[in-house]
Motif scaffolding. Structure first.
Motif, PDB file in Angstrom:
ATOM      1  N   GLU A 273      41.253   4.278   0.564  1.00 22.38           N
ATOM      2  CA  GLU A 273      40.192   5.197   0.955  1.00 22.38           C
ATOM      3  C   GLU A 273      39.529   5.804  -0.279  1.00 22.38           C
TER       4      GLU A 273
ATOM      5  N   ARG B  44      46.496   4.929   4.369  1.00 23.02           N
ATOM      6  CA  ARG B  44      46.747   4.417   3.020  1.00 23.02           C
ATOM      7  C   ARG B  44      45.801   5.087   2.033  1.00 23.02           C
ATOM      8  N   ARG B  45      46.343   5.878   1.144  1.00 21.86           N
ATOM      9  CA  ARG B  45      45.541   6.637   0.184  1.00 21.86           C
ATOM     10  C   ARG B  45      44.766   5.717  -0.749  1.00 21.86           C
ATOM     11  N   ASP B  46      45.369   4.585  -1.154  1.00 21.27           N
ATOM     12  CA  ASP B  46      44.701   3.712  -2.113  1.00 21.27           C
ATOM     13  C   ASP B  46      43.571   2.898  -1.485  1.00 21.27           C
TER      14      ASP B  46
ATOM     15  N   ILE C 194      39.614  11.797   0.063  1.00 20.04           N
ATOM     16  CA  ILE C 194      40.027  12.247   1.394  1.00 20.04           C
ATOM     17  C   ILE C 194      39.823  13.753   1.493  1.00 20.04           C
TER      18      ILE C 194
ATOM     19  N   PHE D  79      46.960  14.713  -2.478  1.00 20.58           N
ATOM     20  CA  PHE D  79      46.656  13.688  -1.490  1.00 20.58           C
ATOM     21  C   PHE D  79      45.183  13.722  -1.102  1.00 20.58           C
ATOM     22  N   GLY D  80      44.608  14.917  -1.058  1.00 19.20           N
ATOM     23  CA  GLY D  80      43.211  15.049  -0.671  1.00 19.20           C
ATOM     24  C   GLY D  80      42.711  16.458  -0.938  1.00 19.20           C
TER      25      GLY D  80
END
Length: 294
Positions: free
Chosen positions: A228, A224-226, A231, A32-33
């Motif tokens: 940014e 929302r990951r898409d 992260i 995720f990051g």
């Protein structure tokens, strides 16, 4: 806020604080990051190499101290806030923005808005102590939508203000929290609501060695990951979203839209910020100005 609400808020914050670090590590393992804070840019050279003009600003430490000593002597609220930390890290931010808008605030009919503020912001006390105007407003999402007294509610990207109705706006430790397209949206709104000669000051302007968003997943788990860039999961930071621009994203999201909105943008590098205190983190600032007519 009643007692039950206070207890609920305290429990929620304590739970989030304890969950923050293990949650950061877990999300970093899932892709995720990246675990830990991202690399903040402190040198102006990458911007200059990308063709972005950067002005050097040096704080006069003695002048800054005289400024705050004078304010503390005449204002109990400012004296209280100045005593909360050994050096109160926002002091250079507030000093710089006041110097940028001081001539505008000398008029009794001037209109000032503190963007992403609170009703108890110490900077509002600076304006009330030094400015002649009493048209001082605080804007934030937490306020009810619309204009209610001296509070303006709603998004900074959709201000309920007339065209060319504002002389000065400031954003202290707030612009980085504008999610989605709200950062660019605010830049366009600044172009709409500022009067000729009006200014908007963004301090700090957070820049990174590359573009990234910093996030405490205990608060920003639903980002929302898409939407940014990279992260960085910063455990126990206590904030859900902090955008750091590189030269490319600064041009695309801020400087280009400012130019299209008829604003002149000036990027400042505070080259001696660490002379004020080693914990000061304000390395860059941005001033947007609508050129005066004639």
């Amino acid at each position: 806020m009643n007692l039950l609400s206070r207890v609920k808020k305290s429990v929620r914050h304590r739970a989030a604080y304890k969950a923050s670090e293990p949650l950061s590590k877990l999300l970093s393992l899932t892709g995720f990051g990246r675990y830990g804070p991202g690399p903040q840019l402190k040198s102006p050279e990458p911007l200059r190499q990308a063709g972005i003009p950067v002005e050097t600003y040096r704080f006069d430490v003695a002048e800054l101290e005289r400024f705050w000593d004078g304010l503390q002597a005449r204002n109990d609220v400012i004296r209280h806030f100045c005593g909360l930390q050994p050096y109160w890290e926002k002091r250079p931010q507030y000093f710089f923005t006041w110097k940028q808008i001081e001539p505008l605030m000398a008029r009794e009919d001037a209109v000032y808005v503190d963007i992403a503020s609170t009703a108890s912001s110490p900077y509002l006390e600076v304006l009330r102590a030094l400015g002649r105007t009493r048209n001082v407003y605080a804007q934030d999402l937490v306020f009810p939508p619309g204009i209610h007294g001296h509070q303006i509610g709603g998004s900074a990207a959709e201000l309920p203000l007339e065209n060319a109705s504002v002389d000065a706006m400031t954003l202290h430790c707030s612009f980085e929290h504008f999610e989605g397209s709200a950062d660019t949206g605010f830049i366009r709104e600044a172009g709409r609501v500022l009067r000729p000669g009006g200014r908007a000051c963004i301090v700090p302007l957070y820049l990174g060695e590359y573009a990234f968003t910093m996030c405490d997943p205990a608060w920003g788990y639903d980002i929302r990951r898409d939407a940014e860039p990279i992260i960085h999961l910063f455990p126990r930071w206590g904030e859900r979203h902090g955008r750091f621009y590189d030269a490319s994203t600064l041009k695309a999201r801020v400087l280009g839209p400012a130019r299209e909105a008829g604003l002149q943008a000036r990027v400042f590098h505070f080259e001696n910020i660490l002379d004020l205190h080693p914990t000061c983190y304000t390395h860059f600032g941005l001033v947007l100005e609508r050129p005066a007519q004639g």
